[in-house]
Design a protein around this motif. Structure first.
Motif, PDB file in Angstrom:
ATOM      1  N   TRP A   1       0.816  -1.209   0.000  1.00 32.23           N
ATOM      2  CA  TRP A   1       0.000   0.000   0.000  1.00 32.23           C
ATOM      3  C   TRP A   1       0.855   1.267   0.000  1.00 32.23           C
ATOM      4  CZ3 TRP A   1       0.283   3.604   3.877  1.00 32.23           C
ATOM      5  CH2 TRP A   1       0.876   3.209   5.083  1.00 32.23           C
TER       6      TRP A   1
ATOM      7  N   LEU B   1       1.802   1.749  -3.589  1.00 28.67           N
ATOM      8  CA  LEU B   1       0.651   2.254  -4.331  1.00 28.67           C
ATOM      9  C   LEU B   1       0.419   3.740  -4.050  1.00 28.67           C
ATOM     10  CD1 LEU B   1      -1.754   1.719  -6.169  1.00 28.67           C
ATOM     11  CD2 LEU B   1      -3.063   1.025  -4.151  1.00 28.67           C
ATOM     12  N   ALA B   2       0.575   4.131  -2.794  1.00 24.66           N
ATOM     13  CA  ALA B   2       0.396   5.536  -2.424  1.00 24.66           C
ATOM     14  C   ALA B   2       1.441   6.414  -3.112  1.00 24.66           C
ATOM     15  CB  ALA B   2       0.473   5.696  -0.914  1.00 24.66           C
TER      16      ALA B   2
ATOM     17  N   SER C   1       0.704   6.680  -6.825  1.00 25.51           N
ATOM     18  CA  SER C   1      -0.472   7.531  -7.037  1.00 25.51           C
ATOM     19  C   SER C   1      -0.113   9.007  -6.907  1.00 25.51           C
ATOM     20  CB  SER C   1      -1.571   7.162  -6.028  1.00 25.51           C
ATOM     21  OG  SER C   1      -1.987   5.826  -6.208  1.00 25.51           O
TER      22      SER C   1
ATOM     23  N   ALA D   1       1.991  10.058  -9.914  1.00 22.29           N
ATOM     24  CA  ALA D   1       1.140  10.197 -11.093  1.00 22.29           C
ATOM     25  C   ALA D   1       0.311  11.466 -11.019  1.00 22.29           C
ATOM     26  CB  ALA D   1       0.230   8.975 -11.223  1.00 22.29           C
ATOM     27  N   ALA D   2      -0.199  11.792  -9.833  1.00 22.96           N
ATOM     28  CA  ALA D   2      -1.005  13.000  -9.668  1.00 22.96           C
ATOM     29  C   ALA D   2      -0.183  14.259  -9.930  1.00 22.96           C
ATOM     30  CB  ALA D   2      -1.602  13.036  -8.261  1.00 22.96           C
TER      31      ALA D   2
END
Length: 328
Positions: free
Chosen positions: A257, A260-261, A264, A267-268
């Motif tokens: 996780w 993944l964070a 993310s 990507a943002a």
């Protein structure tokens, strides 16, 4: 010769080869006349001087390293009231001088006029395709210009030309001094030059981007104010990126996780940069790559900043080379 209408075009180059021939020929093809064409060579080991001898009016050799010193050499020998500087890897648009000179003549507070620079072959690599967007600027008054621009000779003389101690970032630093003296810089919505970036490998991309960081730090230190915010911004962005990459590595090793964070968030941030740059291009894949570049570039930029302060502490000259000669 009437120097009031004469434009002195100063082309500088180092091992440009066929690019130099294209540059000099493009000046000869200009719709504006009269033109005095000067070539200043910076320690080339190829046939640059021989190429220039068949096209240029005058040829000189720079006595010290750097584009600033080469441009000052050309300026010293130029006869015109107006001076156009070109890098040897560019090609001049045939109508630019006529359009730009009209602006300089009609606006007495203008020191410099420049237009759009684009890559002549953006398809040669993903690096060139993405970096081509860095040349996009909105028309209007700007803080500085790049290496290609038409100047009022009197304004250049007022600030003693380029700072020869700077091996990068010399144009923005000089424009900063011009603006302090009340002069204005104008970016026109018209074609000016085509450029041949010639970056096809990651080592070239890294070296060029690191050089930009070196320039930020050098100009900030020289002016004691200009680009200081850019240095702080680059270091802050680099710290954020390194923190996210560290979080990603920790996530891969420990908790999915976390990885993944981190992905993310990365990507943002890249998508936000792409969205903000949407006016530069309508090509979505290029914009997405530009967003990634905007963040990844902070690392080599910060390396360049560090190298500048390291060189200053050790009292060493600038330690970067020519990115076009960095191919492995």
């Amino acid at each position: 010769m009437n120097t009031n209408s004469l434009i002195s075009v100063v082309v500088i180059g180092h091992n440009e080869g066929a690019r130099l021939s294209r540059c000099l020929q493009s000046v000869r093809a200009s719709t504006y006349q009269p033109i005095e064409l000067i070539y200043v060579d910076s320690f080339s080991s190829d046939d640059s001087i021989a190429r220039a001898q068949t096209i240029a009016d005058q040829i000189f050799s720079a006595h010290t390293r750097g584009a600033a010193a080469a441009r000052n050499t050309g300026l010293m020998h130029a006869q015109g009231h107006w001076v156009m500087f070109l890098d040897g890897d560019t090609e001049l648009d045939p109508d630019f001088l006529l359009i730009a000179l009209q602006q300089l003549k009609h606006q007495s507070t203008l020191a410099c006029v420049w237009g759009h620079r684009v890559e002549r072959a953006p398809e040669q690599s993903i690096y060139v395709q993405v970096l081509d967007l860095d040349w996009r600027y909105r028309p209007g008054e700007t803080e500085f210009c790049g290496g290609d621009a038409l100047f009022r000779r009197a304004a250049l003389s007022e600030v003693n030309g380029f700072n020869p101690l700077l091996l990068a970032g010399e144009e923005p630093e000089m424009c900063h001094r011009l603006r302090q003296n009340g002069w204005r810089i104008l970016h026109l919505d018209t074609p000016m030059t085509r450029h041949d970036l010639a970056i096809t490998q990651f080592t070239q991309y890294w070296q060029r981007t690191s050089r930009a960081g070196y320039a930020y730090a050098a100009v900030s230190a020289s002016s004691r104010s200009f680009w200081a915010n850019e240095v702080r911004h680059n270091l802050r962005q680099s710290a954020i990126l390194i923190a996210l990459l560290t979080l990603l590595a920790a996530g891969v090793l420990m908790h999915a996780w976390l990885a993944l964070a981190a992905v993310s968030l990365l990507a943002a941030l890249a998508l936000r940069s792409s969205w903000r740059a949407r006016w530069r291009s309508a090509h979505l894949p290029t914009l997405l790559m530009y967003g990634l570049h905007s963040w990844f570039a902070q690392i080599p930029i910060s390396v360049g900043i560090y190298r500048y302060y390291r060189d200053q502490s050790a009292q060493k000259p600038a330690s970067f080379g020519n990115y076009k000669e960095a191919k492995k």
